[in-house]
Write an enzyme that holds these catalytic residues in place. Structure first.
Site, mmCIF file in Angstrom:
data_model
loop_
_atom_site.group_PDB
_atom_site.id
_atom_site.type_symbol
_atom_site.label_atom_id
_atom_site.label_comp_id
_atom_site.label_asym_id
_atom_site.label_seq_id
_atom_site.Cartn_x
_atom_site.Cartn_y
_atom_site.Cartn_z
ATOM 1 N N SER A 1 0.873 -1.185 0.000
ATOM 2 C CA SER A 1 0.000 0.000 0.000
ATOM 3 C C SER A 1 0.902 1.224 0.000
ATOM 4 O O SER A 1 2.084 1.141 0.379
ATOM 5 C CB SER A 1 -0.861 -0.017 1.267
ATOM 6 O OG SER A 1 -1.453 1.248 1.472
ATOM 7 N N TYR B 1 -2.100 -1.051 10.183
ATOM 8 C CA TYR B 1 -2.206 -1.320 8.744
ATOM 9 C C TYR B 1 -0.935 -0.854 8.034
ATOM 10 O O TYR B 1 -0.319 -1.610 7.262
ATOM 11 C CB TYR B 1 -3.439 -0.609 8.180
ATOM 12 C CG TYR B 1 -3.651 -0.826 6.698
ATOM 13 C CD1 TYR B 1 -4.293 -1.964 6.226
ATOM 14 C CD2 TYR B 1 -3.212 0.117 5.762
ATOM 15 C CE1 TYR B 1 -4.497 -2.167 4.863
ATOM 16 C CE2 TYR B 1 -3.413 -0.070 4.404
ATOM 17 C CZ TYR B 1 -4.056 -1.209 3.961
ATOM 18 O OH TYR B 1 -4.243 -1.396 2.609
#
Ligand code: NAP
Length: 256
Positions: free
Chosen positions: A159, A172
């Protein structure tokens, strides 16, 4: 290693993945579903891994309705799976195919968007487990099958916040940094001693349930559908990715 093609612009032949067995985690929805459909459309026999069986069954039906090769459903809850369940998945793939040509670690948990100071510790552990430890454990049992393939592509999902940290993205973001590290370590370990390639992919903003949760105020159509970003996945999971390993690749052009 520099890419010899730009994966996000890759145009795969209609039968590019024919005869290849490709396993995808989180295949029941979002990006995983779209990549499963794309791989099957290019001829792959897809192993649909996921925790929600009715979603996997829907994807199975979509693949069959499109006239693509019959996929296999393999339920696996990455939060709760024990060593025995990982082994069972690898054994089932081994017994049926004797090898694995592609493995996409796509399943992911967003967790909370919250400052580090207030981040819930058990939730932190869950996110790290699903996003990193489970991908490691599945890779570990799959490696003999990947080595048995003529050339195999492992693809971990990163990401933007796994490359540059951002406030409140907590576990995350940290998990995606770990994925970038796992990619580099495994790519070095497989380089020169096997035909297994290992890369990370950053999907970029994509219209899924996770995106809606992370950006509730965003206009829904401001991010592309998962179906629009599959080219780089097909490239890196198949022969288009030959010669590429240890890379962190973008599935979309970076936004200005
Ligand atoms: P999504 O629609 O929320 O899909 C996440 C998938 O992960 C679902 O199939 C889900 O299964 C599965 N999953 C979650 N927990 C699991 C568990 N314990 N065991 C097995 N499967 C589990 O999200 P997405 O946007 O498609 O995300 C796919 C990947 O792309 C993730 O790794 C995410 O971090 C990454 N990513 C997405 C974006 C974006 O803008 N969408 C941007 C950057 C990175 P269920 O359907 O059964 O819940």
């Amino acid at each position: 290693m520099t890419p010899n093609v730009e994966p996000r612009l890759y145009v795969a032949a209609a039968d590019e993945l024919a005869g290849r067995v490709i396993a995808i985690t989180g295949a029941g929805s979002g990006i995983g579903r779209a990549v499963a459909l794309a791989c099957a459309a290019h001829g792959a026999e897809v192993v649909l891994l996921g925790r929600t069986v009715h979603k996997l069954e829907r994807v199975y039906d979509e693949i069959r309705a499109a006239g693509s090769p019959e996929p296999i459903i393999a339920p696996l809850d990455l939060e709760r799976a024990t060593a025995r369940e990982y082994d069972a998945v690898a054994d089932a793939i081994g017994a049926r195919f004797g090898r694995l040509d592609g493995l996409l670690h796509n399943a992911g948990l967003l967790g909370d968007l919250s400052p580090i100071e207030h981040y819930d510790v058990p939730l932190w552990a869950r996110v790290l487990h699903v996003n990193v430890t489970a991908a490691f454990a599945l890779t570990q049992v799959a490696l003999p099958l990947l080595r048995a393939a003529p050339d195999a592509g492992v693809l971990f999902t990163s990401s933007g916040v796994g490359r540059r940290g951002r406030a409140y993205w907590g576990a995350y973001a940290v998990s995606k940094f770990a994925i970038e590290g796992l990619t580099q370590v495994l790519a070095e370990e497989t380089s020169g001693v096997s035909r297994v390639r290992v890369n990370a992919i950053n999907p970029g903003p994509t219209r899924t349930a996770m995106r809606r949760t992370a950006y509730p105020a965003e206009a829904p159509d401001s991010a592309p559908l998962p179906e629009a970003i599959t080219a780089a996945y097909v490239c890196l999971l198949g022969p288009g990715g030959r010669g590429m390993s240890g890379l962190s690749v973008d599935a979309q052009a970076p936004r200005p």
